[in-house]
Design a protein around this motif. Structure first.
Motif, PDB file in Angstrom:
ATOM      1  N   CYS A   9     -30.058 -67.695  24.473  1.00  0.00           N
ATOM      2  CA  CYS A   9     -28.978 -66.926  23.862  1.00  0.00           C
ATOM      3  C   CYS A   9     -29.176 -65.433  24.113  1.00  0.00           C
ATOM      4  O   CYS A   9     -28.238 -64.729  24.500  1.00  0.00           O
ATOM      5  CB  CYS A   9     -28.903 -67.205  22.372  1.00  0.00           C
ATOM      6  N   ASP A  10     -30.385 -64.939  23.919  1.00  0.00           N
ATOM      7  CA  ASP A  10     -30.684 -63.524  24.164  1.00  0.00           C
ATOM      8  C   ASP A  10     -30.422 -63.167  25.619  1.00  0.00           C
ATOM      9  O   ASP A  10     -29.833 -62.131  25.925  1.00  0.00           O
ATOM     10  CB  ASP A  10     -32.137 -63.193  23.813  1.00  0.00           C
ATOM     11  N   PHE A  11     -30.861 -64.028  26.524  1.00  0.00           N
ATOM     12  CA  PHE A  11     -30.672 -63.769  27.948  1.00  0.00           C
ATOM     13  C   PHE A  11     -29.186 -63.732  28.297  1.00  0.00           C
ATOM     14  O   PHE A  11     -28.732 -62.849  29.001  1.00  0.00           O
ATOM     15  CB  PHE A  11     -31.376 -64.841  28.787  1.00  0.00           C
ATOM     16  N   SER A  12     -28.426 -64.682  27.776  1.00  0.00           N
ATOM     17  CA  SER A  12     -27.003 -64.725  28.107  1.00  0.00           C
ATOM     18  C   SER A  12     -26.263 -63.515  27.534  1.00  0.00           C
ATOM     19  O   SER A  12     -25.321 -63.025  28.129  1.00  0.00           O
ATOM     20  CB  SER A  12     -26.361 -66.028  27.629  1.00  0.00           C
ATOM     21  N   GLU A  13     -26.687 -63.023  26.393  1.00  0.00           N
ATOM     22  CA  GLU A  13     -26.067 -61.824  25.813  1.00  0.00           C
ATOM     23  C   GLU A  13     -26.310 -60.615  26.717  1.00  0.00           C
ATOM     24  O   GLU A  13     -25.432 -59.785  26.897  1.00  0.00           O
ATOM     25  CB  GLU A  13     -26.641 -61.543  24.423  1.00  0.00           C
ATOM     26  N   GLU A  14     -27.491 -60.546  27.305  1.00  0.00           N
ATOM     27  CA  GLU A  14     -27.845 -59.407  28.154  1.00  0.00           C
ATOM     28  C   GLU A  14     -27.126 -59.443  29.493  1.00  0.00           C
ATOM     29  O   GLU A  14     -26.979 -58.421  30.148  1.00  0.00           O
ATOM     30  CB  GLU A  14     -29.357 -59.391  28.398  1.00  0.00           C
ATOM     31  N   THR A  15     -26.687 -60.613  29.923  1.00  0.00           N
ATOM     32  CA  THR A  15     -26.107 -60.745  31.257  1.00  0.00           C
ATOM     33  C   THR A  15     -24.616 -61.071  31.244  1.00  0.00           C
ATOM     34  O   THR A  15     -24.063 -61.468  32.255  1.00  0.00           O
ATOM     35  CB  THR A  15     -26.847 -61.841  32.045  1.00  0.00           C
ATOM     36  N   LYS A  16     -23.948 -60.878  30.125  1.00  0.00           N
ATOM     37  CA  LYS A  16     -22.526 -61.200  30.042  1.00  0.00           C
ATOM     38  C   LYS A  16     -21.692 -60.404  31.036  1.00  0.00           C
ATOM     39  O   LYS A  16     -20.767 -60.921  31.625  1.00  0.00           O
ATOM     40  CB  LYS A  16     -21.995 -60.976  28.620  1.00  0.00           C
ATOM     41  N   LEU A  18     -20.947 -58.888  34.471  1.00  0.00           N
ATOM     42  CA  LEU A  18     -21.363 -59.056  35.851  1.00  0.00           C
ATOM     43  C   LEU A  18     -21.255 -57.727  36.583  1.00  0.00           C
ATOM     44  O   LEU A  18     -20.338 -56.941  36.336  1.00  0.00           O
ATOM     45  CB  LEU A  18     -20.466 -60.086  36.547  1.00  0.00           C
ATOM     46  N   SER A  19     -22.164 -57.514  37.504  1.00  0.00           N
ATOM     47  CA  SER A  19     -22.115 -56.288  38.303  1.00  0.00           C
ATOM     48  C   SER A  19     -20.919 -56.363  39.250  1.00  0.00           C
ATOM     49  O   SER A  19     -20.390 -57.442  39.537  1.00  0.00           O
ATOM     50  CB  SER A  19     -23.400 -56.131  39.107  1.00  0.00           C
ATOM     51  N   GLU A  20     -20.501 -55.241  39.756  1.00  0.00           N
ATOM     52  CA  GLU A  20     -19.389 -55.197  40.705  1.00  0.00           C
ATOM     53  C   GLU A  20     -19.735 -55.986  41.967  1.00  0.00           C
ATOM     54  O   GLU A  20     -18.880 -56.658  42.537  1.00  0.00           O
ATOM     55  CB  GLU A  20     -19.026 -53.753  41.044  1.00  0.00           C
ATOM     56  N   GLU A  21     -20.982 -55.897  42.388  1.00  0.00           N
ATOM     57  CA  GLU A  21     -21.415 -56.638  43.578  1.00  0.00           C
ATOM     58  C   GLU A  21     -21.302 -58.143  43.350  1.00  0.00           C
ATOM     59  O   GLU A  21     -20.825 -58.879  44.217  1.00  0.00           O
ATOM     60  CB  GLU A  21     -22.855 -56.270  43.932  1.00  0.00           C
ATOM     61  N   THR A  22     -21.701 -58.601  42.167  1.00  0.00           N
ATOM     62  CA  THR A  22     -21.608 -60.021  41.845  1.00  0.00           C
ATOM     63  C   THR A  22     -20.156 -60.465  41.797  1.00  0.00           C
ATOM     64  O   THR A  22     -19.800 -61.528  42.317  1.00  0.00           O
ATOM     65  CB  THR A  22     -22.313 -60.326  40.510  1.00  0.00           C
TER      66      THR A  22
END
Length: 50
Positions: A9-16, A18-22
């Protein structure tokens, strides 16, 4: 100590976000899929001799 669920859950919160490149990579992949530029798992295995 965190549970596995809490870590995920913590990881998914940090990566919600997406970068422009992604985002660009995802859009390009979608275009390739629509154009039929895909390989099945079977195709890849055959190509690799597996």
């Amino acid at each position: 100590m965190q549970t596995d669920e809490e870590v995920i859950c913590d990881f998914s919160e940090e990566t919600k976000e997406l970068s422009e490149e992604t985002k660009k990579d995802i859009e390009e992949a979608r275009k390739e899929i629509k154009a039929g530029k895909i390989s099945t798992l079977e195709d890849v295995r055959r190509e690799l001799g597996l």
